[in-house]
Structures are given as structure tokens and as C-alpha cells.
Design a protein around this motif. Structure first.
Motif, PDB file in Angstrom:
ATOM      1  N   ALA A 159       0.838  -1.199   0.000  1.00 57.60           N
ATOM      2  CA  ALA A 159       0.000   0.000   0.000  1.00 57.60           C
ATOM      3  C   ALA A 159       0.874   1.250   0.000  1.00 57.60           C
ATOM      4  CB  ALA A 159      -0.919  -0.005   1.214  1.00 57.60           C
ATOM      5  N   PHE A 160       0.395   2.282  -0.683  1.00 59.92           N
ATOM      6  CA  PHE A 160       1.123   3.551  -0.684  1.00 59.92           C
ATOM      7  C   PHE A 160       1.183   4.096   0.742  1.00 59.92           C
ATOM      8  CE2 PHE A 160       0.029   3.153  -5.110  1.00 59.92           C
ATOM      9  CZ  PHE A 160       1.196   3.566  -5.726  1.00 59.92           C
ATOM     10  N   GLY A 161       2.358   4.548   1.135  1.00 57.45           N
ATOM     11  CA  GLY A 161       2.580   5.035   2.489  1.00 57.45           C
ATOM     12  C   GLY A 161       3.095   3.970   3.437  1.00 57.45           C
ATOM     13  N   GLU A 162       3.073   2.699   3.005  1.00 54.67           N
ATOM     14  CA  GLU A 162       3.541   1.602   3.855  1.00 54.67           C
ATOM     15  C   GLU A 162       4.843   0.983   3.339  1.00 54.67           C
ATOM     16  OE1 GLU A 162       0.416  -1.199   4.637  1.00 54.67           O
ATOM     17  OE2 GLU A 162      -0.975   0.385   5.239  1.00 54.67           O
ATOM     18  N   GLU A 163       5.529   1.691   2.445  1.00 52.34           N
ATOM     19  CA  GLU A 163       6.752   1.164   1.851  1.00 52.34           C
ATOM     20  C   GLU A 163       7.836   0.908   2.903  1.00 52.34           C
ATOM     21  OE1 GLU A 163       4.732   3.670  -1.312  1.00 52.34           O
ATOM     22  OE2 GLU A 163       5.216   3.952   0.805  1.00 52.34           O
ATOM     23  N   ALA A 164       7.971   1.819   3.856  1.00 56.25           N
ATOM     24  CA  ALA A 164       9.029   1.668   4.871  1.00 56.25           C
ATOM     25  C   ALA A 164       8.822   0.404   5.708  1.00 56.25           C
ATOM     26  CB  ALA A 164       9.077   2.898   5.773  1.00 56.25           C
ATOM     27  N   GLU A 165       7.564   0.061   5.982  1.00 54.90           N
ATOM     28  CA  GLU A 165       7.284  -1.147   6.751  1.00 54.90           C
ATOM     29  C   GLU A 165       7.613  -2.412   5.956  1.00 54.90           C
ATOM     30  OE1 GLU A 165       4.869   1.345   6.498  1.00 54.90           O
ATOM     31  OE2 GLU A 165       5.362   2.207   8.445  1.00 54.90           O
ATOM     32  N   ALA A 166       7.502  -2.325   4.631  1.00 51.53           N
ATOM     33  CA  ALA A 166       7.775  -3.486   3.777  1.00 51.53           C
ATOM     34  C   ALA A 166       9.260  -3.684   3.516  1.00 51.53           C
ATOM     35  CB  ALA A 166       7.051  -3.340   2.440  1.00 51.53           C
ATOM     36  N   LEU A 167      10.047  -2.639   3.740  1.00 52.21           N
ATOM     37  CA  LEU A 167      11.485  -2.701   3.460  1.00 52.21           C
ATOM     38  C   LEU A 167      12.204  -3.481   4.553  1.00 52.21           C
ATOM     39  CD1 LEU A 167      13.749  -1.694   1.571  1.00 52.21           C
ATOM     40  CD2 LEU A 167      13.964   0.287   3.063  1.00 52.21           C
ATOM     41  N   ASP A 168      12.960  -4.478   4.163  1.00 49.61           N
ATOM     42  CA  ASP A 168      13.780  -5.263   5.088  1.00 49.61           C
ATOM     43  C   ASP A 168      15.128  -4.556   5.223  1.00 49.61           C
ATOM     44  OD1 ASP A 168      15.177  -7.123   6.574  1.00 49.61           O
ATOM     45  OD2 ASP A 168      15.278  -8.608   4.954  1.00 49.61           O
ATOM     46  N   LEU A 169      15.175  -3.532   6.067  1.00 53.72           N
ATOM     47  CA  LEU A 169      16.380  -2.715   6.206  1.00 53.72           C
ATOM     48  C   LEU A 169      17.564  -3.524   6.714  1.00 53.72           C
ATOM     49  CD1 LEU A 169      17.384   0.089   5.706  1.00 53.72           C
ATOM     50  CD2 LEU A 169      16.697   0.726   8.013  1.00 53.72           C
ATOM     51  N   ASP A 170      17.339  -4.446   7.642  1.00 55.41           N
ATOM     52  CA  ASP A 170      18.431  -5.290   8.128  1.00 55.41           C
ATOM     53  C   ASP A 170      19.001  -6.148   7.000  1.00 55.41           C
ATOM     54  OD1 ASP A 170      18.242  -4.307  10.717  1.00 55.41           O
ATOM     55  OD2 ASP A 170      16.828  -5.863  11.346  1.00 55.41           O
ATOM     56  N   GLY A 171      18.113  -6.666   6.148  1.00 52.93           N
ATOM     57  CA  GLY A 171      18.566  -7.468   5.012  1.00 52.93           C
ATOM     58  C   GLY A 171      19.355  -6.632   4.019  1.00 52.93           C
ATOM     59  N   VAL A 172      18.921  -5.409   3.769  1.00 53.93           N
ATOM     60  CA  VAL A 172      19.639  -4.513   2.853  1.00 53.93           C
ATOM     61  C   VAL A 172      21.022  -4.211   3.398  1.00 53.93           C
ATOM     62  CG1 VAL A 172      19.673  -2.209   1.842  1.00 53.93           C
ATOM     63  CG2 VAL A 172      17.550  -3.511   1.872  1.00 53.93           C
ATOM     64  N   ILE A 173      21.110  -3.890   4.672  1.00 52.07           N
ATOM     65  CA  ILE A 173      22.415  -3.594   5.293  1.00 52.07           C
ATOM     66  C   ILE A 173      23.318  -4.810   5.244  1.00 52.07           C
ATOM     67  CG2 ILE A 173      23.566  -3.005   7.460  1.00 52.07           C
ATOM     68  CD1 ILE A 173      21.126  -1.165   8.018  1.00 52.07           C
ATOM     69  N   ALA A 174      22.771  -5.985   5.556  1.00 56.13           N
ATOM     70  CA  ALA A 174      23.565  -7.221   5.512  1.00 56.13           C
ATOM     71  C   ALA A 174      24.100  -7.474   4.098  1.00 56.13           C
ATOM     72  CB  ALA A 174      22.727  -8.404   5.992  1.00 56.13           C
ATOM     73  N   ALA A 175      23.277  -7.253   3.095  1.00 53.24           N
ATOM     74  CA  ALA A 175      23.719  -7.472   1.717  1.00 53.24           C
ATOM     75  C   ALA A 175      24.797  -6.482   1.325  1.00 53.24           C
ATOM     76  CB  ALA A 175      22.531  -7.364   0.757  1.00 53.24           C
ATOM     77  N   LEU A 176      24.656  -5.244   1.752  1.00 52.81           N
ATOM     78  CA  LEU A 176      25.643  -4.214   1.411  1.00 52.81           C
ATOM     79  C   LEU A 176      26.989  -4.445   2.099  1.00 52.81           C
ATOM     80  CD1 LEU A 176      23.425  -0.993   1.512  1.00 52.81           C
ATOM     81  CD2 LEU A 176      24.434  -2.057  -0.509  1.00 52.81           C
ATOM     82  N   THR A 177      26.937  -4.988   3.300  1.00 51.41           N
ATOM     83  CA  THR A 177      28.163  -5.151   4.068  1.00 51.41           C
ATOM     84  C   THR A 177      28.735  -6.569   4.007  1.00 51.41           C
ATOM     85  OG1 THR A 177      26.887  -5.587   6.082  1.00 51.41           O
ATOM     86  CG2 THR A 177      27.552  -3.292   5.660  1.00 51.41           C
ATOM     87  N   SER A 178      28.117  -7.459   3.273  1.00 53.48           N
ATOM     88  CA  SER A 178      28.571  -8.856   3.257  1.00 53.48           C
ATOM     89  C   SER A 178      29.966  -9.020   2.688  1.00 53.48           C
ATOM     90  CB  SER A 178      27.581  -9.732   2.478  1.00 53.48           C
ATOM     91  OG  SER A 178      27.565  -9.353   1.120  1.00 53.48           O
ATOM     92  N   ASN A 179      30.392  -8.143   1.829  1.00 48.81           N
ATOM     93  CA  ASN A 179      31.731  -8.250   1.216  1.00 48.81           C
ATOM     94  C   ASN A 179      32.738  -7.293   1.840  1.00 48.81           C
ATOM     95  OD1 ASN A 179      30.935 -10.249  -0.588  1.00 48.81           O
ATOM     96  ND2 ASN A 179      30.140  -8.724  -2.011  1.00 48.81           N
TER      97      ASN A 179
END
Length: 138
Positions: free
Chosen positions: A115-135
Motif C-alpha cells: 500500500a502507498f505510504g507503507e513502503e518503509a514497513e515493507a522494506l527489510d532494512l536489516d537485510g539490505v544492510i547485511a547485503a551491502l556489508t557482506s563483502n
């Protein structure tokens, strides 16, 4: 359409000044809830992709939206209700025209995924950070 966590729609699009339509593929996924992938099929059957803010696409249905490399605005051209998409790069610029009702259908379908306005809740921020820092070295 793809599934419950994503939506995809192919649309014929007019490349300004060209007689034959080109195929564009619009994709939205809950895994990247703020973005839409706009892909344009080339004559060599390759896809060229741009990442576009979903809010920009939604806003362009009702008025001019965007700045920088991608701008969109609703237009009435020879009786056709379209959204004009201007894409700029250091290599030049292209103007695409897509049917506004088809684009509206895609935007509405993306709202059923997240839903519009609920994008931040759908974002897996921990997963994004883990992917960015994995290397990254420790």
C-alpha cells in the motif's frame, strides 16, 4: 502479473518520432518497495532498465513529476490520453509515450502489493544492510 509480492506489466510504448511501437516492461516488487523498474526492449531484443521512484510514476498520472534524468507528465496527444516519459542521459534523451489507463492499472496493482505510504514497513532494512556489508572486510 507475477505474484502476490510483485507485479509486472508489458506495455506497447511509442518512442517519440518513431513509427513502430516499442515494448516496455514495468515491474514492481515488495523487495524494493520504493522503486519501479522500467525496462525498454531494444531492436536487438535486449532490455535497458531504469529504476524509477514509484511515487514519481503515481504522481505522473495526475500532473508533471520528476526532475533530473527521468520526468513524466500526462498529455493529451491527438486525442490519446498518455503519460509522456522523458529519459535523459549523458548520451542523449528519449521521449516515450505510454497509455495513461494502462499505467494507472499498473500503479493500482503495485498498491495491492504494498500500500502507498507503507513502503518503509515493507522494506527489510536489516537485510539490505547485511547485503551491502557482506563483502566488507572486518
Amino acid at each position: 502479473m507475477i505474484g502476490s509480492d510483485s507485479v509486472q506489466q508489458d506495455m506497447f510504448t511509442v518512442l517519440h518520432g518513431q513509427p513502430a511501437p516499442v515494448v516496455t516492461r514495468w515491474t514492481y516488487s515488495a523487495s524494493d518497495p520504493f522503486a519501479v523498474v522500467l525496462a525498454v526492449r531494444t531492436r536487438q531484443d535486449r532490455w535497458v532498465e531504469w529504476l524509477v521512484a514509484r511515487d514519481l510514476v503515481r504522481d505522473a498520472l495526475s500532473g508533471p513529476a520528476g526532475y533530473g534524468d527521468i520526468r513524466m507528465s500526462p498529455q493529451l496527444v491527438q486525442g490519446y490520453d498518455i503519460v509522456e516519459i522523458e529519459i535523459r542521459s549523458h548520451d542523449g534523451r528519449a521521449v516515450l509515450e505510454v497509455d495513461r489507463d494502462l499505467l494507472r492499472h499498473f500503479v493500482e496493482a503495485s498498491g495491492e502489493v504494498v500500500a502507498f505510504g507503507e513502503e518503509a514497513e515493507a522494506l527489510d532494512l536489516d537485510g539490505v544492510i547485511a547485503a551491502l556489508t557482506s563483502n566488507c572486510p572486518e
